[in-house]
Design a protein around this motif. Structure first.
Motif, PDB file in Angstrom:
ATOM      1  N   VAL A 122       0.865  -1.176   0.000  1.00  0.00           N
ATOM      2  CA  VAL A 122       0.000   0.000   0.000  1.00  0.00           C
ATOM      3  C   VAL A 122       0.902   1.226   0.000  1.00  0.00           C
ATOM      4  N   PHE A 123       0.617   2.148  -0.918  1.00  0.00           N
ATOM      5  CA  PHE A 123       1.385   3.391  -1.021  1.00  0.00           C
ATOM      6  C   PHE A 123       0.468   4.537  -0.605  1.00  0.00           C
ATOM      7  N   ARG A 124       0.763   5.163   0.524  1.00  0.00           N
ATOM      8  CA  ARG A 124      -0.005   6.339   0.954  1.00  0.00           C
ATOM      9  C   ARG A 124       0.702   7.577   0.425  1.00  0.00           C
ATOM     10  N   LEU A 125       0.050   8.237  -0.522  1.00  0.00           N
ATOM     11  CA  LEU A 125       0.713   9.258  -1.324  1.00  0.00           C
ATOM     12  C   LEU A 125       0.260  10.663  -0.970  1.00  0.00           C
ATOM     13  N   PRO A 126       1.196  11.626  -1.040  1.00  0.00           N
ATOM     14  CA  PRO A 126       0.812  13.033  -1.001  1.00  0.00           C
ATOM     15  C   PRO A 126       0.344  13.466  -2.383  1.00  0.00           C
ATOM     16  N   GLY A 127       0.238  14.765  -2.604  1.00  0.00           N
ATOM     17  CA  GLY A 127      -0.192  15.242  -3.916  1.00  0.00           C
ATOM     18  C   GLY A 127       0.827  14.915  -4.998  1.00  0.00           C
ATOM     19  N   LEU A 128       0.342  14.352  -6.099  1.00  0.00           N
ATOM     20  CA  LEU A 128       1.195  14.015  -7.227  1.00  0.00           C
ATOM     21  C   LEU A 128       1.257  15.172  -8.223  1.00  0.00           C
ATOM     22  N   TYR A 129       2.402  15.328  -8.844  1.00  0.00           N
ATOM     23  CA  TYR A 129       2.541  16.306  -9.914  1.00  0.00           C
ATOM     24  C   TYR A 129       3.625  15.810 -10.862  1.00  0.00           C
ATOM     25  N   ARG A 156       4.955  16.713  -1.389  1.00  0.00           N
ATOM     26  CA  ARG A 156       4.485  16.356  -2.724  1.00  0.00           C
ATOM     27  C   ARG A 156       5.299  15.163  -3.223  1.00  0.00           C
ATOM     28  N   LEU A 157       4.920  14.637  -4.381  1.00  0.00           N
ATOM     29  CA  LEU A 157       5.674  13.533  -4.979  1.00  0.00           C
ATOM     30  C   LEU A 157       5.576  13.640  -6.486  1.00  0.00           C
ATOM     31  N   ALA A 188       4.861  25.377   1.587  1.00  0.00           N
ATOM     32  CA  ALA A 188       3.581  26.083   1.532  1.00  0.00           C
ATOM     33  C   ALA A 188       3.088  26.153   0.091  1.00  0.00           C
ATOM     34  N   PRO A 189       1.793  25.977  -0.137  1.00  0.00           N
ATOM     35  CA  PRO A 189       1.283  26.007  -1.516  1.00  0.00           C
ATOM     36  C   PRO A 189       1.548  27.325  -2.225  1.00  0.00           C
ATOM     37  N   GLN A 190       1.512  28.448  -1.491  1.00  0.00           N
ATOM     38  CA  GLN A 190       1.762  29.732  -2.150  1.00  0.00           C
ATOM     39  C   GLN A 190       3.218  29.871  -2.567  1.00  0.00           C
ATOM     40  N   ALA A 191       4.138  29.197  -1.849  1.00  0.00           N
ATOM     41  CA  ALA A 191       5.540  29.219  -2.244  1.00  0.00           C
ATOM     42  C   ALA A 191       5.744  28.479  -3.561  1.00  0.00           C
ATOM     43  N   VAL A 192       5.072  27.355  -3.709  1.00  0.00           N
ATOM     44  CA  VAL A 192       5.162  26.581  -4.954  1.00  0.00           C
ATOM     45  C   VAL A 192       4.592  27.386  -6.114  1.00  0.00           C
ATOM     46  N   LEU A 193       3.444  28.013  -5.877  1.00  0.00           N
ATOM     47  CA  LEU A 193       2.808  28.799  -6.929  1.00  0.00           C
ATOM     48  C   LEU A 193       3.674  29.994  -7.320  1.00  0.00           C
ATOM     49  N   ALA A 194       4.271  30.656  -6.342  1.00  0.00           N
ATOM     50  CA  ALA A 194       5.127  31.803  -6.630  1.00  0.00           C
ATOM     51  C   ALA A 194       6.359  31.387  -7.423  1.00  0.00           C
ATOM     52  N   TYR A 195       6.927  30.239  -7.087  1.00  0.00           N
ATOM     53  CA  TYR A 195       8.100  29.755  -7.825  1.00  0.00           C
ATOM     54  C   TYR A 195       7.721  29.454  -9.275  1.00  0.00           C
ATOM     55  N   ALA A 196       6.563  28.810  -9.475  1.00  0.00           N
ATOM     56  CA  ALA A 196       6.111  28.503 -10.835  1.00  0.00           C
ATOM     57  C   ALA A 196       5.829  29.778 -11.614  1.00  0.00           C
ATOM     58  N   ALA A 197       5.228  30.766 -10.957  1.00  0.00           N
ATOM     59  CA  ALA A 197       4.921  32.027 -11.633  1.00  0.00           C
ATOM     60  C   ALA A 197       6.196  32.730 -12.083  1.00  0.00           C
ATOM     61  N   ALA A 198       7.205  32.757 -11.215  1.00  0.00           N
ATOM     62  CA  ALA A 198       8.474  33.378 -11.576  1.00  0.00           C
ATOM     63  C   ALA A 198       9.169  32.612 -12.693  1.00  0.00           C
ATOM     64  N   TYR A 247       9.896  20.598  -4.984  1.00  0.00           N
ATOM     65  CA  TYR A 247       9.063  21.101  -6.070  1.00  0.00           C
ATOM     66  C   TYR A 247       9.872  21.913  -7.081  1.00  0.00           C
ATOM     67  N   ARG A 248      10.985  22.484  -6.651  1.00  0.00           N
ATOM     68  CA  ARG A 248      11.793  23.308  -7.561  1.00  0.00           C
ATOM     69  C   ARG A 248      12.338  22.467  -8.720  1.00  0.00           C
ATOM     70  N   GLU A 249      12.950  21.331  -8.372  1.00  0.00           N
ATOM     71  CA  GLU A 249      13.487  20.454  -9.422  1.00  0.00           C
ATOM     72  C   GLU A 249      12.365  19.929 -10.324  1.00  0.00           C
ATOM     73  N   GLY A 250      11.239  19.607  -9.713  1.00  0.00           N
ATOM     74  CA  GLY A 250      10.126  19.103 -10.504  1.00  0.00           C
ATOM     75  C   GLY A 250       9.563  20.137 -11.454  1.00  0.00           C
ATOM     76  N   LEU A 251       9.404  21.366 -10.995  1.00  0.00           N
ATOM     77  CA  LEU A 251       8.886  22.427 -11.855  1.00  0.00           C
ATOM     78  C   LEU A 251       9.900  22.821 -12.924  1.00  0.00           C
ATOM     79  N   GLN A 252      11.174  22.800 -12.583  1.00  0.00           N
ATOM     80  CA  GLN A 252      12.200  23.096 -13.593  1.00  0.00           C
ATOM     81  C   GLN A 252      12.150  22.062 -14.719  1.00  0.00           C
ATOM     82  N   ASP A 253      11.979  20.799 -14.365  1.00  0.00           N
ATOM     83  CA  ASP A 253      11.868  19.744 -15.370  1.00  0.00           C
ATOM     84  C   ASP A 253      10.635  19.945 -16.231  1.00  0.00           C
TER      85      ASP A 253
END
Length: 257
Positions: A122-129, A156-157, A188-198, A247-253
């Protein structure tokens, strides 16, 4: 097969493993399952547990080939920790309907494996992206929500890291195994969103409080709890670590892709 299933299948095929999946056509599923050595379920549960298991129980029970079953569950089975940690030994103590359904489906898959004397994970997962499903896509499509709750963080994962964890669990093939794969940084979700926006040159959407009535009840529930995942037990057991550490490495990819 869904978003997660397609990535697991692609990795297995790249390793030379014959792999197939079913989406909505139940008629073809028994033929596929009859000779399968491993079966992974990625379908969300309903009020009675796992709908796939109900449809295919006879074929799974009768299979002479089956050696391993896996089920993708959720860290939603853990109640709010107010920023505290959960790991493989933590009580699955959430009492809402989402958690009840997930835990019921987990028990059903474990019971099948126990009755057959085979391995289960059983894999208990956080949010996937990952590519095609991330904050960059949401910003580009105008769907991003800038939801703010002071102190809220979660792990996240990346979907490709999920795939490598699943393959590692198939190879290990332990009875009634539980895994919590995740990244290295609860953010924090707003940190992820801000990084993606930039990164993508987008404007940040207007901020909305997590309990604002304009948000759906489901979204407010999502932001109500705060917990961090300690995945050291999973990493040691599977000899696994995420390629996309944050999330930084994932969003960069995703941006490069």
């Amino acid at each position: 097969m869904g978003y997660a299933g397609r990535h697991v299948a692609a990795l297995l095929q790249s390793l030379g493993v014959a792999c197939s999946g079913t989406v909505r056509n139940v008629a073809v599923a028994p033929e596929v399952i009859r000779d399968a050595e491993a079966v992974l379920c990625t379908v969300p549960p309903d009020e009675d547990g796992d709908p796939v298991l109900r449809l295919l129980m006879k074929q799974l029970r009768d299979s002479a080939s089956l050696r391993w079953v896996g089920y993708l569950s959720s860290t939603a089975v853990y109640a709010d920790r107010e920023g505290g940690w959960v790991d493989e030994q933590s009580d699955a103590d959430a009492v809402d309907e989402t958690a009840r359904r997930r835990l019921l489906a987990e028990r059903q898959w474990r019971a099948l494996a126990r009755d057959k004397g085979i391995a289960s994970s059983v894999f208990r997962l956080p949010g996937l992206y990952g590519r095609g499903r991330n904050a960059l896509v949401q910003l580009a499509e105008g769907r991003a929500r800038h939801v703010v709750k002071p102190g809220l963080v979660f792990n996240r994962l990346h979907v490709e890291d999920l795939a490598t964890a699943v393959v590692a669990a198939m190879r290990r093939a332990e009875p009634e195994a539980l895994y919590l794969p995740c990244d290295d940084e609860a953010a924090a979700p707003q940190a992820v969103l801000a990084y993606a926006a930039a990164l993508g040159g987008f404007e940040m959407p207007p901020a909305v409080a997590w309990d604002d009535p304009s948000l759906s009840p489901a979204l407010r529930r999502f932001y109500a709890g705060c917990k961090r995942i300690d995945s050291r037990g999973t990493r040691e057991a599977l000899q696994w670590a995420p390629r996309f550490a944050t999330y930084r490495e994932g969003l960069q990819d995703a941006f490069r892709g």
